[in-house]
Scaffold this active site. Sequence first.
Site, PDB file in Angstrom:
ATOM      1  CD  GLU A   1      -1.321   2.223   2.250  1.00 25.01           C
ATOM      2  OE1 GLU A   1      -1.537   3.422   1.978  1.00 25.01           O
ATOM      3  OE2 GLU A   1      -0.693   1.850   3.242  1.00 25.01           O
ATOM      4  CG  ASP A   7       0.119   7.077  -1.405  1.00 27.50           C
ATOM      5  OD1 ASP A   7      -1.018   7.514  -1.646  1.00 27.50           O
ATOM      6  OD2 ASP A   7       1.046   7.805  -0.992  1.00 27.50           O
ATOM      7  CG  ASP A  66      -5.258   1.506   3.303  1.00 31.54           C
ATOM      8  OD1 ASP A  66      -5.140   2.647   2.807  1.00 31.54           O
ATOM      9  OD2 ASP A  66      -5.310   1.296   4.525  1.00 31.54           O
ATOM     10  CD  GLU A 116      -3.309   4.335  -1.778  1.00 31.14           C
ATOM     11  OE1 GLU A 116      -3.590   5.527  -1.991  1.00 31.14           O
ATOM     12  OE2 GLU A 116      -2.842   3.918  -0.694  1.00 31.14           O
TER      13      GLU A 116
END
Length: 229
Positions: free
Chosen positions: A45, A49, A118, A121
């Site tokens: 995650e 991102d 989350d 990502e």
Amino acid sequence: MTPSAEIRAFMGRLGHEFKHHELLIRALTHGSIASPTRPDNQRLEFLGDRVLGLVMAEELFNADLTASEGQLAPRYNALVKGDTCADIARQIGLGDVLKLGRSEMLSGGRRKDALLADAMEAVLAAVYLDAGFATVRKVVLRLWKDRLDGLEDDPRDAKTALQEWAQANGMPPPRYDQTGRSGPDHAPVFHITVRLADGREASAEGAGTKRSIEQAAAKLLLDRLEGRE
């Protein structure tokens, strides 16, 4: 590792066939079911991102060569924020393949914005590690296409903008009421009405999160107030 039919169907919706299926399984593994031999998706995650951020920053940078940093920033934020990631996750049925512990599953984890965002990502990070930046860029641009096509020159947070309008006109903050709900628990449809103290109001209905429908209602009312409707 041979993926299940459920995972294969998800890869089809995602638009990427993994060579290393263990990457995808890790991206789908929440901390509630993780163990020393079954790591969760938090590290992925973190990477995802940044991958999503770079894809969007590059796309916005190249799409409008005259835009200033002040114009690009709100467009970028609208595309990478948690609500958007969670909506994309719902669009491809990511919640259906999340690996969750029993308590998290019973508490509705498959529908929670934070978990979905989350995991979305993390999945992007898994695509990046599996096939490189060019491939994950194609995946992101395909999944986010409608958001990119519909992006406004000034994508303000409508709820914030409406509250500022109300304050500037001597009113208390707008009130948001859920005036209806339908559909199954995993894909609810909300009806939200926003009202100002002087009685002016607007309503919006749609699938997704209550917050996203509140944003839609706020934008409708703001457009009316500012003469854009």
